[in-house]
Design an enzyme around this catalytic site. Structure first.
Site, PDB file in Angstrom:
ATOM      1  N   GLU A 171     -12.182  -0.318   9.212  1.00 47.35           N
ATOM      2  CA  GLU A 171     -11.039   0.534   9.512  1.00 47.35           C
ATOM      3  C   GLU A 171     -10.629   1.321   8.272  1.00 47.35           C
ATOM      4  O   GLU A 171     -10.504   0.766   7.180  1.00 47.35           O
ATOM      5  CB  GLU A 171      -9.870  -0.303  10.025  1.00 47.35           C
ATOM      6  CG  GLU A 171     -10.202  -1.065  11.297  1.00 47.35           C
ATOM      7  CD  GLU A 171      -8.968  -1.533  12.040  1.00 47.35           C
ATOM      8  OE1 GLU A 171      -7.868  -1.504  11.449  1.00 47.35           O
ATOM      9  OE2 GLU A 171      -9.101  -1.931  13.205  1.00 47.35           O
ATOM     10  N   ASN A 187     -12.527  -5.673  10.633  1.00 50.81           N
ATOM     11  CA  ASN A 187     -12.367  -6.610  11.731  1.00 50.81           C
ATOM     12  C   ASN A 187     -13.728  -7.226  12.021  1.00 50.81           C
ATOM     13  O   ASN A 187     -14.652  -6.535  12.460  1.00 50.81           O
ATOM     14  CB  ASN A 187     -11.817  -5.912  12.977  1.00 50.81           C
ATOM     15  CG  ASN A 187     -10.364  -5.537  12.801  1.00 50.81           C
ATOM     16  OD1 ASN A 187      -9.529  -6.379  12.490  1.00 50.81           O
ATOM     17  ND2 ASN A 187     -10.051  -4.268  12.973  1.00 50.81           N
ATOM     18  N   ARG A 195     -15.315  -8.866  14.217  1.00 51.18           N
ATOM     19  CA  ARG A 195     -15.440  -9.250  15.632  1.00 51.18           C
ATOM     20  C   ARG A 195     -15.666  -8.003  16.458  1.00 51.18           C
ATOM     21  O   ARG A 195     -15.686  -6.888  15.938  1.00 51.18           O
ATOM     22  CB  ARG A 195     -14.147  -9.930  16.089  1.00 51.18           C
ATOM     23  CG  ARG A 195     -12.906  -9.077  15.822  1.00 51.18           C
ATOM     24  CD  ARG A 195     -11.654  -9.640  16.431  1.00 51.18           C
ATOM     25  NE  ARG A 195     -10.447  -9.012  15.961  1.00 51.18           N
ATOM     26  CZ  ARG A 195      -9.970  -7.845  16.364  1.00 51.18           C
ATOM     27  NH1 ARG A 195     -10.644  -7.155  17.276  1.00 51.18           N
ATOM     28  NH2 ARG A 195      -8.837  -7.350  15.899  1.00 51.18           N
ATOM     29  N   GLU A 233       0.840  -1.198   0.000  1.00 54.34           N
ATOM     30  CA  GLU A 233       0.000   0.000   0.000  1.00 54.34           C
ATOM     31  C   GLU A 233       0.869   1.240   0.000  1.00 54.34           C
ATOM     32  O   GLU A 233       1.976   1.249   0.565  1.00 54.34           O
ATOM     33  CB  GLU A 233      -0.904   0.044   1.248  1.00 54.34           C
ATOM     34  CG  GLU A 233      -2.054  -0.934   1.234  1.00 54.34           C
ATOM     35  CD  GLU A 233      -2.933  -0.802   2.469  1.00 54.34           C
ATOM     36  OE1 GLU A 233      -2.573  -0.018   3.376  1.00 54.34           O
ATOM     37  OE2 GLU A 233      -3.974  -1.476   2.535  1.00 54.34           O
TER      38      GLU A 233
END
Length: 622
Positions: A274, A294, A296, A199
């Site tokens: 995110e 994520n 979770r 990235e």
């Protein structure tokens, strides 16, 4: 749902147990050898032993966890975060066993589990993504060519990574290959997958994430954003909600993008999208890019709960039981400001090395919201993440929340385990932090000013002398705090701190000692500004340096994963000798000066104990 098994440990297990109990749901804990007497083990209604201390032999053994659920009659499994929480195969095994999985569908976990595939999916869903390379060709030549095309600096990321593992920033072409190998080695060890993506490194990056929640009825909502920019080595230290400097229009756009991302994978349960923001010109919607999802509950979920009034664990349990999300998007709003700090067991003055051992003294005060999995007398184990607690505060304004949390951090009393409490307070009191001049390089750029000195100042020496003199005069070994003194003057105490010995006249001719600490037969411990200062009584030596100059000691229990030298090798000051892996991190041990390696005891793959002599560097002849 009548009985819930928590497939985790520590503070998150205790957190889930608390909400389940409030909902009338019985709980089952699982534990390893190291956690036989842990707080989560003691707190649950039932507890099942699942194996030896290493996580790979206990908390990562899905079949043992499912067997424990069947044995106890638990109907559901909550994975917490970390361990098996984002393991699609485990989620499917739980479902195949006829149990309720408190989390997203395995297909959603799979879709977001690999960063390269997730970025492609997000691009198709109209979610902005960071420029980079996500191709299948993983040859060094191709990756280096792509990095050159993207332009340095670039970020190498493990496609299966998370929690800061398997990430390396590369500033120049000459550093690329070594960084790639290190990243691949860490990724292989942590995730059994050494594939990476590249990235573009964002200038002035801020880490902004959005809490999303979906149910089985097709509803998806967001619960606004968090700012998690204060990080050290990609590990979050301080998180807050809402993000400072976020205007309403930008918030609306980023949160809408997060909802699109969740809907693209038919998401159920709690999740976090995110983003990385180029904050060189403030937070702008056209400069915020998707990083990962994520699948979770996040470590930092309490700050979202504090500003929305929602119990996210309760929502997880209700949605897993088939209920819809309790409220609509229009009913959710931001109230006030919340900040969370992660209190780690680590020696900040000693290079942030993990600090393990028994919590002989443990007092986090009574202010704020404390999320912890330990009590006084418990052990900080070398087998797991070194987070001791999460310190969480809410207030009407960001300024008031900062001050409240700084005061809590400065009041932390823990001994003999070292913590980052004083470091947290320094971050919070930094002028740039208070003014919200933030990016993910904040800590690295200011490290020298943020790391507190572990040298005792004159006031602390005097306080220790007062404690010792009073204890010796009154034959009182456990000194109460704020005890009124009526002893005669001219008392003297002999003490030593970090090898320096002094005899000091005690100032106890009357009045109060306005400090906290304690005295025992061997030492005085003074607590000040989040740190503990230890003074040996009657100049007892500390034993420091006993191994001799040039001795390379293991800073903690761990495993030697790379050995770069052999007996007789000539080395230069700062040259890497070996790499020790401990508590999920790699630690390079280097030569203290120019010299020759002698007495090499370390071997690649060997387990070593704290302060074990691994080798000696004999100084070069001048």
């Amino acid at each position: 749902m009548k009985k819930l098994l928590i497939a985790n440990r520590g503070e998150i297990a205790c957190r889930i147990i608390r909400t389940a109990r409030e909902m009338g749901i019985a709980t089952v804990a699982v534990y390893s050898d190291a956690d036989a007497r842990a707080l989560h083990t003691r707190s649950a209604d039932e507890a099942v032993h699942i194996g030896p201390s290493p996580a790979a032999e206990s908390y990562l053994k899905g079949e043992k966890i499912i067997a424990a659920a069947r044995e106890t009659g638990a109907e559901a499994i909550h994975p917490g975060y970390g361990f098996l929480s984002e393991n699609a195969a485990f989620a499917q095994a739980v479902i195949d066993a006829g149990l309720i999985w408190v989390g997203p569908k395995p297909s959603s976990i799979e879709a977001m589990g690999l960063k390269d595939a997730a970025k492609k999916l997000m691009r198709e869903a109209g979610v902005p993504v960071t420029p980079g390379y996500e191709g299948e060709d993983q040859s060094v030549e191709r990756l280096k060519k792509e990095a050159d095309a993207i332009g340095y600096p670039v970020l190498i990321k493990a496609v299966a990574g998370g929690g800061g593992k398997g990430m390396r920033k590369v500033d120049a072409p000459g550093d690329f290959e070594a960084a790639l190998q290190s990243c691949q080695r860490e990724a292989s060890a942590s995730f059994s997958n050494d594939e990476v993506l590249l990235e573009k490194w964002i200038t002035s990056p801020r880490h902004i994430e959005v809490q999303v929640f979906g149910d089985t009825h097709g509803n998806v909502v967001h619960l606004f954003e968090r700012d998690c920019s204060l990080q050290r080595r990609h590990q979050k230290v301080i998180e807050e909600a809402p993000a400072p400097g976020m205007d309403a229009a930008t918030r609306e756009e980023i949160c809408a993008a997060a909802v699109r991302a969740a809907k693209a994978v038919d998401y159920e349960g709690a999740g976090t999208i995110e983003f990385i923001a180029d904050a060189s010109e403030g937070l702008r919607a056209d400069r915020i890019f998707f990083m990962e999802m994520n699948t979770r509950l996040q470590v930092e979920h309490p700050v979202t709960e504090e500003i929305t009034g929602v119990d996210l664990v309760e929502w997880q349990l209700r949605v897993a039981s088939g209920e819809p999300i309790p409220v609509s998007q229009d009913e959710l709003a931001i109230n006030g400001h919340a900040i969370e700090a992660r209190l780690y067991a680590e020696d900040t003055a000693g290079g942030f090395l993990p600090s393990t051992g028994r919590l002989d003294h443990f007092d986090l005060g009574v202010e704020g919201r404390i999320e912890t999995g330990v009590e006084e007398g418990d052990m900080i184990s070398p087998f797991y993440d070194p987070m001791v607690a999460k310190l969480v505060v809410w207030d009407e304004t960001r300024e008031e929340a900062i001050e409240q949390l700084a005061e809590i951090a400065e009041s932390v009393e823990i001994w003999p385990v070292k913590t980052n409490a004083a470091f947290i307070a320094n971050c919070l009191r930094d002028e740039d932090f208070r003014d919200a001049r933030l990016d993910t390089g904040f800590i690295a750029d200011k490290l020298d000013t943020l790391v507190p000195s572990d040298e005792a100042d004159e006031d602390i020496w005097q306080t220790a002398a007062d404690f010792i003199a009073l204890a010796e005069t009154q034959d009182h070994e456990d000194l109460p705090i704020g005890l009124r003194l009526n002893a005669p003057g001219a008392l003297r105490a002999t003490l030593s701190h970090k090898g320096e010995a002094r005899t000091i006249a005690a100032a106890i001719s009357g009045g109060d000692i306005n400090a906290t600490g304690f005295v025992d037969p061997e030492r005085a411990v003074v607590f000040a500004d989040g740190q503990s200062f230890v003074f040996e009584r009657q100049s007892r030596g500390s034993g420091a340096g006993a191994a001799g100059d040039g001795a390379i000691l293991a800073p903690m229990p761990g495993k030697v994963i790379a050995l770069d030298v052999a007996d007789g090798d000539k080395v230069k000051a700062g040259q890497r000798l070996m790499v020790l892996e401990a508590m999920k991190m790699e630690h390079a041990l280097t030569a203290p000066f120019d010299g020759t390696v002698a007495g090499l005891e370390a071997a690649e793959g060997a387990q070593v104990q704290v302060e074990e002599v691994l080798c000696v560097v004999e100084p070069a002849d001048e």
